[in-house]
Scaffold this motif. Structure first.
Motif, short mmCIF file in Angstrom:
data_model
loop_
_atom_site.label_atom_id
_atom_site.label_comp_id
_atom_site.label_asym_id
_atom_site.label_seq_id
_atom_site.Cartn_x
_atom_site.Cartn_y
_atom_site.Cartn_z
N TYR A 1 104.42 -2.52 25.04
CA TYR A 1 104.64 -1.94 26.36
C TYR A 1 105.56 -2.86 27.19
O TYR A 1 106.52 -2.39 27.81
CB TYR A 1 103.31 -1.73 27.09
N ASP B 1 103.05 -7.63 35.37
CA ASP B 1 102.49 -7.58 34.02
C ASP B 1 102.67 -8.89 33.27
O ASP B 1 101.79 -9.33 32.54
CB ASP B 1 103.13 -6.43 33.22
N TYR C 1 99.82 -11.48 31.92
CA TYR C 1 99.80 -11.94 30.54
C TYR C 1 99.51 -13.45 30.47
O TYR C 1 98.84 -13.92 29.56
CB TYR C 1 101.15 -11.62 29.92
N ARG D 1 97.38 -6.51 36.83
CA ARG D 1 97.69 -5.27 36.09
C ARG D 1 97.60 -4.06 37.00
O ARG D 1 98.35 -3.09 36.85
CB ARG D 1 96.75 -5.11 34.90
N TYR E 1 100.03 -3.80 24.16
CA TYR E 1 100.45 -4.25 25.47
C TYR E 1 101.77 -5.03 25.37
O TYR E 1 102.64 -4.93 26.23
CB TYR E 1 99.35 -5.12 26.08
N ALA F 1 94.32 -0.92 26.58
CA ALA F 1 95.36 -1.28 25.60
C ALA F 1 94.98 -2.56 24.87
O ALA F 1 94.49 -3.51 25.48
CB ALA F 1 96.69 -1.47 26.32
N ARG G 1 100.94 4.49 30.25
CA ARG G 1 100.04 3.65 31.07
C ARG G 1 98.93 4.48 31.71
O ARG G 1 97.78 4.04 31.80
CB ARG G 1 100.89 2.97 32.14
#
Lengths: 129, 140
Positions: free
Chosen positions: B113, B28, B32, B42, B110, B105, B98
């Motif tokens: 999260y 993740d 990003y 993802r 996110y 999202a 999720r």
């Protein structure tokens, strides 16, 4: 309702339900009688001359909770009895104290099996300052 | 049945959530920063999280069986449980979030999260550390 809010609600529900399930089942299924130990021969690691098994350590934990915690405390920090964390003693010395007692602590050789005493020694070794 | 069956099962299953939550968080984080590979990264993070959460259920229940349904305890077992329960609840929570939200999202949610995923990763790692201390620590 946005999908993120819906996700948040589902997430909170999943977290709460999973913990409630675990603690609820544990409350129902935890045996009242803890002394149901049956020794097994499954040595995994040898430490300080003792054969360490998960069973022995966890049995040691159960016996500690039943016989030792009132005097020696949750973490072995000492309540009425002395602090037993990081004791500079050999396993044989700790075993002898558990077996024969050390006033005012009673002897446990008639209450506990040799494997239970081994488990207690192993568990006491995990207590740290 | 071999009486140590659940011990072995706990020893095996417990490594899945520890490794997979960390892998999920890593994927993740990469998603990003590497925007051109976001979808693939993802997806990898999602499936790692899902498998880790399933592993966590197995690890928790085998752990409860071998400790005679002890939820806290004393010494290293108590410290193990201090981290296991927050990690388990967080893992179930973020997995449910999720599954519900999927790829829809917003960047802000996110980030939230990722924050909770980081906490779950740290708690899971510390739970593993204290589990190891209980069985393998020399205590001195």
């Amino acid at each position: 309702m946005s999908i993120e809010l819906k996700g948040l609600i589902n997430g909170v529900i999943a977290a709460v339900v999973s913990l409630a399930l675990v603690f609820g089942l544990a409350a129902v299924l935890k045996p009242k009688e803890t002394n149901s130990f049956s020794p097994k021969q499954n040595p995994a690691v040898s430490r300080n001359g003792l054969q360490v098994t998960t069973t022995l350590v966890l049995q040691g934990h159960q016996d500690y909770a039943q016989y030792c915690v009132k005097c020696h405390g949750d973490q072995g920090e000492g309540v009425m009895g002395p602090d037993i964390r990081n004791e500079d003693m050999t396993d044989a010395q700790i075993t002898a104290i558990i077996e024969n007692g050390q006033r005012p602590m009673p002897a446990f050789k008639d209450k506990l099996t040799a494997d239970q005493i081994k488990g207690l020694v192993l568990f006491v070794r995990t207590l740290k300052k | 049945m071999d009486p140590s069956f659940f011990e072995k099962l706990h020893g095996g299953s417990t490594h899945f959530p520890i490794a997979l939550i960390a892998a999920s968080f890593l994927f993740d984080l990469l998603a990003y920063y590497f925007k051109n590979k976001t979808l693939e990264l993802r997806a990898a993070a999602f499936y790692c999280l899902l498998l880790g959460a399933l592993g966590a259920i197995g690890a928790v229940f085998t752990g409860l069986i071998i400790t005679n349904w002890e939820t806290f305890g004393h010494g290293a077992l108590l410290f193990h449980h201090y981290f296991v329960w927050p990690a388990f609840a967080l893992m179930m929570g973020i997995a449910a979030w999720r599954i519900t939200v999927g790829d829809k999202a917003s960047p802000n949610s996110y980030q939230f999260y990722l924050f909770f995923c980081a906490i779950a990763t740290v708690c899971m790692g510390l739970a593993g550390y204290w589990g190891g201390e209980l069985i393998l620590g020399n205590g001195s």
